[in-house]
Design a protein around this motif. Structure first.
Motif, mmCIF file in Angstrom:
data_model
loop_
_atom_site.group_PDB
_atom_site.id
_atom_site.type_symbol
_atom_site.label_atom_id
_atom_site.label_comp_id
_atom_site.label_asym_id
_atom_site.label_seq_id
_atom_site.Cartn_x
_atom_site.Cartn_y
_atom_site.Cartn_z
ATOM 1 N N LYS A 186 55.777 -2.830 61.631
ATOM 2 C CA LYS A 186 56.349 -2.388 61.307
ATOM 3 C C LYS A 186 55.252 -2.118 60.417
ATOM 4 O O LYS A 186 54.875 -3.069 59.697
ATOM 5 C CB LYS A 186 57.325 -2.473 60.018
ATOM 6 N N LYS A 187 55.415 -0.624 59.899
ATOM 7 C CA LYS A 187 53.918 0.225 58.961
ATOM 8 C C LYS A 187 54.790 -0.191 57.363
ATOM 9 O O LYS A 187 56.190 0.516 57.116
ATOM 10 C CB LYS A 187 53.676 1.032 58.765
ATOM 11 N N HIS A 188 53.581 -0.304 56.452
ATOM 12 C CA HIS A 188 54.072 -0.665 55.035
ATOM 13 C C HIS A 188 52.696 0.293 54.024
ATOM 14 O O HIS A 188 52.123 0.486 54.841
ATOM 15 C CB HIS A 188 54.793 -2.192 54.770
ATOM 16 N N SER A 189 52.931 1.119 52.995
ATOM 17 C CA SER A 189 52.694 1.309 52.233
ATOM 18 C C SER A 189 51.297 0.421 51.393
ATOM 19 O O SER A 189 52.937 -0.564 50.282
ATOM 20 C CB SER A 189 52.374 2.184 51.463
ATOM 21 N N PHE A 190 50.591 0.174 50.833
ATOM 22 C CA PHE A 190 50.168 -1.166 49.410
ATOM 23 C C PHE A 190 51.061 -0.215 47.724
ATOM 24 O O PHE A 190 51.855 0.864 47.754
ATOM 25 C CB PHE A 190 49.433 -0.592 49.742
ATOM 26 N N GLN A 191 51.627 -0.964 47.343
ATOM 27 C CA GLN A 191 51.505 -0.151 46.056
ATOM 28 C C GLN A 191 50.252 -0.083 45.141
ATOM 29 O O GLN A 191 49.499 -0.420 46.042
ATOM 30 C CB GLN A 191 51.886 -1.858 45.156
ATOM 31 N N THR A 192 50.569 1.297 44.456
ATOM 32 C CA THR A 192 49.708 2.437 43.890
ATOM 33 C C THR A 192 48.503 1.316 43.198
ATOM 34 O O THR A 192 47.494 1.615 43.260
ATOM 35 C CB THR A 192 49.600 3.266 42.711
ATOM 36 N N GLU A 193 48.962 0.445 42.751
ATOM 37 C CA GLU A 193 48.046 -0.449 42.248
ATOM 38 C C GLU A 193 47.763 -1.518 42.809
ATOM 39 O O GLU A 193 45.735 -1.256 42.513
ATOM 40 C CB GLU A 193 48.467 -1.726 41.091
ATOM 41 N N ILE A 194 47.910 -1.677 44.475
ATOM 42 C CA ILE A 194 46.850 -2.247 45.133
ATOM 43 C C ILE A 194 45.737 -1.284 45.177
ATOM 44 O O ILE A 194 44.289 -1.815 45.843
ATOM 45 C CB ILE A 194 48.051 -3.020 45.910
ATOM 46 N N ASN A 195 46.378 -0.684 45.930
ATOM 47 C CA ASN A 195 45.495 1.132 46.037
ATOM 48 C C ASN A 195 44.279 0.653 45.458
ATOM 49 O O ASN A 195 43.209 0.596 45.137
ATOM 50 C CB ASN A 195 46.249 2.240 46.548
ATOM 51 N N GLN A 196 44.387 0.993 44.037
ATOM 52 C CA GLN A 196 43.911 1.179 42.820
ATOM 53 C C GLN A 196 42.732 -0.134 43.076
ATOM 54 O O GLN A 196 41.212 -0.293 43.552
ATOM 55 C CB GLN A 196 44.258 1.363 41.891
ATOM 56 N N LEU A 197 43.706 -1.047 43.069
ATOM 57 C CA LEU A 197 42.494 -2.726 43.353
ATOM 58 C C LEU A 197 41.686 -2.497 44.317
ATOM 59 O O LEU A 197 40.375 -2.405 44.054
ATOM 60 C CB LEU A 197 42.796 -3.465 43.176
ATOM 61 N N LEU A 198 42.088 -2.197 45.370
ATOM 62 C CA LEU A 198 41.284 -1.830 46.365
ATOM 63 C C LEU A 198 40.142 -0.805 47.083
ATOM 64 O O LEU A 198 39.080 -1.023 46.971
ATOM 65 C CB LEU A 198 41.890 -1.339 48.248
ATOM 66 N N GLU A 199 40.189 0.004 46.614
ATOM 67 C CA GLU A 199 39.291 1.102 46.166
ATOM 68 C C GLU A 199 38.592 0.383 45.209
ATOM 69 O O GLU A 199 36.757 0.891 46.127
ATOM 70 C CB GLU A 199 40.079 2.212 45.511
ATOM 71 N N LEU A 200 38.715 -0.503 44.242
ATOM 72 C CA LEU A 200 37.866 -0.645 43.457
ATOM 73 C C LEU A 200 36.939 -1.721 44.159
ATOM 74 O O LEU A 200 35.715 -2.279 44.168
ATOM 75 C CB LEU A 200 38.392 -1.495 42.302
ATOM 76 N N MET A 201 37.798 -2.453 44.709
ATOM 77 C CA MET A 201 37.213 -3.912 45.459
ATOM 78 C C MET A 201 36.025 -2.727 46.622
ATOM 79 O O MET A 201 34.861 -3.805 47.440
ATOM 80 C CB MET A 201 37.950 -4.556 46.840
ATOM 81 N N ILE A 202 36.510 -1.986 47.371
ATOM 82 C CA ILE A 202 35.217 -1.598 48.832
ATOM 83 C C ILE A 202 34.721 -0.993 47.673
ATOM 84 O O ILE A 202 32.930 -0.616 48.957
ATOM 85 C CB ILE A 202 36.498 -0.897 49.425
ATOM 86 N N HIS A 203 34.528 0.437 46.770
ATOM 87 C CA HIS A 203 33.352 0.597 46.869
ATOM 88 C C HIS A 203 32.334 0.945 45.315
ATOM 89 O O HIS A 203 31.579 0.738 45.325
ATOM 90 C CB HIS A 203 34.499 2.726 46.497
ATOM 91 N N SER A 204 32.771 -0.481 44.561
ATOM 92 C CA SER A 204 32.007 -0.533 43.379
ATOM 93 C C SER A 204 31.794 -2.141 43.566
ATOM 94 O O SER A 204 31.127 -2.079 42.153
ATOM 95 C CB SER A 204 33.195 -0.240 41.977
ATOM 96 N N LEU A 205 32.614 -3.123 43.204
ATOM 97 C CA LEU A 205 31.860 -4.845 42.303
ATOM 98 C C LEU A 205 30.993 -5.306 44.375
ATOM 99 O O LEU A 205 31.905 -5.902 45.066
ATOM 100 C CB LEU A 205 33.065 -5.125 42.864
ATOM 101 N N TYR A 206 29.899 -4.770 44.259
ATOM 102 C CA TYR A 206 28.794 -4.937 45.480
ATOM 103 C C TYR A 206 28.564 -6.463 44.989
ATOM 104 O O TYR A 206 28.054 -6.910 45.902
ATOM 105 C CB TYR A 206 28.449 -3.771 45.280
ATOM 106 N N SER A 207 27.851 -6.497 43.094
ATOM 107 C CA SER A 207 27.128 -7.121 43.217
ATOM 108 C C SER A 207 27.472 -9.467 43.895
ATOM 109 O O SER A 207 26.297 -9.437 43.593
ATOM 110 C CB SER A 207 27.111 -6.917 41.480
ATOM 111 N N ASN A 208 28.458 -8.996 43.644
ATOM 112 C CA ASN A 208 28.577 -11.019 43.533
ATOM 113 C C ASN A 208 29.838 -11.202 44.494
ATOM 114 O O ASN A 208 30.356 -11.908 45.103
ATOM 115 C CB ASN A 208 28.876 -11.179 42.339
ATOM 116 N N LYS A 209 29.401 -10.234 45.941
ATOM 117 C CA LYS A 209 30.208 -10.079 47.046
ATOM 118 C C LYS A 209 30.869 -11.789 47.766
ATOM 119 O O LYS A 209 32.011 -12.223 48.383
ATOM 120 C CB LYS A 209 29.668 -9.813 48.772
ATOM 121 N N GLU A 210 30.370 -12.293 47.550
ATOM 122 C CA GLU A 210 30.078 -13.811 48.757
ATOM 123 C C GLU A 210 31.361 -14.357 47.865
ATOM 124 O O GLU A 210 31.956 -15.687 48.633
ATOM 125 C CB GLU A 210 29.341 -15.172 48.102
#
Ligand code: ADP
Length: 619
Positions: A3-27
């Protein structure tokens, strides 16, 4: 069937951020996933001792990490509580806590700072998308028969389907991005775990293959050998004797435990033996947590019973004014199966709490011996500590000892230092409340005290006006609002003679008439530096107290206007006859006094008009 589900808007925002912005301390993603696994083990541990359905469950809690460097995958597996279909949707698709929203709001744009926030806000799981472009979570809830797989590439949607899984718990498999494949290596994983998760209370095993060359006949053949090693200490550090622990051990535990990227300012580790047996380990962070002034702040103290985790969201474990403390309480006496609600009325816990508060306050007092360190502490937590004056009557004196004030004479002044340097005849400790230090320092009232050689505490924190009037006394000396009549009457001001009274009678009367709607009283003084000053009245003080008790803001109350009869301006005025001009002067003098008192005017237009008229006449 998936079954497919969509993430809640805030999660998308968060993921966007995780994937594109927060690079400095990935570990840190690994720390977050291990911490989730550890929580899951804690939960099952607790339930296997308390829940009827799970009581028979035999399990030895562990975390297993494995990787495939060729494929670039990394797996983190636990045999904890696990998640069913509904849990997967609720926990890995929506945001239950308001924490993540505040996380998004508090981002500073500074990547280093922002990634340090991740741990604090508990948006842990999603940080894995910093390094992975696909994640599969396979999970089976303890006690259930069905298992489910959750799959997502972190782009808006995730899929859930049934799968097969033997043991309860969760396995998180990360498909690492090309540039992050380095995390699929023994060395990387070991060093990250050493740094962040050494003192997770459960064993973490790492599986890997080692190549060995063997001689077969006259040929050398490479053989792979499978190995599995425990890579952390897996001790509940608070249970170890102090003598075995180094500051570095505490620091590392703290970082992993709190998600703080900085070392703590200090810690206090103690063991109580006697009628009650328990261990506590408390830390004071260097920097205030982001939610320090939010109503829905997260408690930083975890409760354990005989090393079994019970709860981390009980705000009653410490009083609210110590909400910046991070740490552990581990009791030997509490029953394991006590419900979290009943905990609140538990006598044992109440005793532990009260002793813990004393421990922490005395540790803070210790800290105050090092002035520089204490300043650092006070800047972050001084205001919160003051709230204790209002709520923790038992420790009022102790808290008072810890406070530091800017005064008319000095900075970082303790009440003890203030009291010790009081002139003999000084009756009370005086404080002046105001919007900011600038205004307070320029206050005409302050002048009166300075003339007597009395020091005054200058209070400009919002909490001061709530808390200080309720203090009453410190070490048997009364604390008084310097602007109150009662305090002013203790100043031993120079008396106004009968002749002087007569000389200024007409002016006083005139001013009273003109300003009758705005001031309570017009009186004379010889102890001011400026020509005029506004003085608080008993009614002001009483009203303020009443409003505070009702939790409301103080309405504007008329004050007394004092005229300085030694000032040339007031002396000249007393001989002035022109009614129209006197009116203007009265207006201007009152408003100037108001400006000195509160820094602002409600009637700026009238004030300006009076000033313009006067300027015009003077030309
Ligand atoms: P937090 O851990 O701060 O609650 P996360 O985003 O890391 O936030 O995780 C969200 C939730 O998903 C957790 O609260 C937990 O209920 C669930 N969860 C995450 N990882 C696991 C796991 N390994 N086992 C069981 N539940 C998990």
């Amino acid at each position: 069937m998936s079954k497919k589900h969509s993430f809640q808007t805030e999660i998308n925002q968060l993921l966007e951020l995780m994937i594109h912005s927060l690079y400095s301390n990935k570990e840190i993603f690994l720390r977050e996933l291990i911490s989730n696994a550890s929580d899951a083990l804690d939960k099952l541990n607790y339930l296997s001792l308390t829940d009827e359905k799970l009581k028979g469950l035999k399990f030895s809690p562990r975390i297993d990490i494995s990787f495939d460097s060729a494929k670039g995958t990394l797996s983190i597996k636990d045999n904890g509580i696990g998640m069913n279909e509904e849990d997967l949707i609720n926990h890995l698709g929506t945001i239950a806590k308001s924490g993540t929203k505040s996380f998004l709001n508090s981002l500073s744009g500074d990547k280093k700072k922002d990634s340090a926030l991740i741990g604090q806000f508990g948006v842990g799981f999603y940080s894995a998308f910093m390094v992975a472009d696909k994640i599969i979570v396979q999970s089976k809830k303890a006690g259930d028969t069905k298992a489910y797989a959750w799959i997502s590439d972190g782009k808006g949607e995730y899929e859930i389907s049934e799968c097969t899984k033997e043991e309860q718990g969760s396995e998180i498999v990360l498909y690492l991005k090309d540039e992050d494949k380095k995390f699929a290596s023994k060395w990387e994983i070991e060093s990250i775990i050493k740094r962040y998760s050494e003192h997770i209370a459960f064993p973490i095993f790492l599986s890997y293959e080692e190549s060995k060359t063997q001689e077969e006949g006259d040929k050398k053949v490479e053989k792979k050998e499978h190995k599995c090693e425990q890579i952390n200490k897996a001790t509940a550090i608070w249970k170890l004797p102090k003598s075995e622990l180094k500051p570095k051990d505490y620091e590392e535990f703290y970082k992993g435990f709190s998600g703080d990227s900085e070392a703590p300012l200090c810690y206090v580790h103690s063991k109580a033996e006697g009628s009650l047996e328990y261990t506590t380990l408390f830390f004071i962070p260097k920097k205030a947590p982001f939610d320090l002034y939010r109503v829905d702040y997260k408690s930083g103290v975890k409760l354990y019973v005989k090393r079994v985790f019970i709860t981390d969201d009980d705000k009653e474990l410490l009083p609210p004014y110590l909400r910046f403390i991070r740490g552990v309480i581990d009791s030997e006496d509490l029953p394991l199966n006590v419900s979290r609600e009943i905990l609140q009325q538990n006598r044992i816990l109440a005793n532990i709490k009260s002793a813990s508060v004393k421990k922490i306050l005395s540790e803070i007092k210790n800290l105050s011996k090092d002035e520089a360190k204490y300043e650092e502490f006070y800047k972050e937590f001084g205001k919160v500590l003051k709230e204790g004056l209002y709520s923790d009557f038992e420790n009022k004196e102790n808290i008072l000892e810890l406070l530091r004030f800017t005064t008319s004479a000095k900075q970082n002044r303790s009440l003890k230092a203030y009291k010790d340097s009081m002139p003999k005849e000084q009756k009370s400790i005086y404080y002046l409340l105001g919007e900011n230090l600038e205004l307070l320092k320029a206050s005409p009232i302050l002048e009166k005290y300075k003339r007597q050689g009395y020091e005054v505490l200058l209070l400009s924190d919002e909490v001061d006006s709530f808390v200080m009037p309720s203090v009453g006394e410190y070490d048997k000396v009364a604390l008084k609002d310097a602007a109150s009549k009662e305090a002013l009457s203790e100043l031993g001001e120079e008396e106004i003679s009968k002749e002087e009274k007569e000389q200024f009678e007409a002016l006083t009367k005139e001013f009273k008439e003109i300003l009758s709607d705005e001031v309570n009283e017009v009186s004379l003084s010889k102890n001011l530096a400026s020509p005029v000053a506004l003085i608080g009245t008993e009614e002001n003080a009483m009203m303020a107290n009443l409003m505070r008790q009702m939790g409301q803001e103080m309405p504007k109350m008329p004050k007394n206007l004092e005229l300085n009869i030694t000032h040339p301006l007031i002396q000249k005025l007393s001989k002035h006859q022109n009614k129209e001009e006197l009116k203007n002067m009265a207006r201007l003098l009152l408003d100037s006094a108001r400006l000195m008192d509160s820094g602002s005017l409600d009637n700026a237009k009238e004030f300006s008009q009076a000033l313009f008229d006067l300027l015009e006449k003077s030309l």
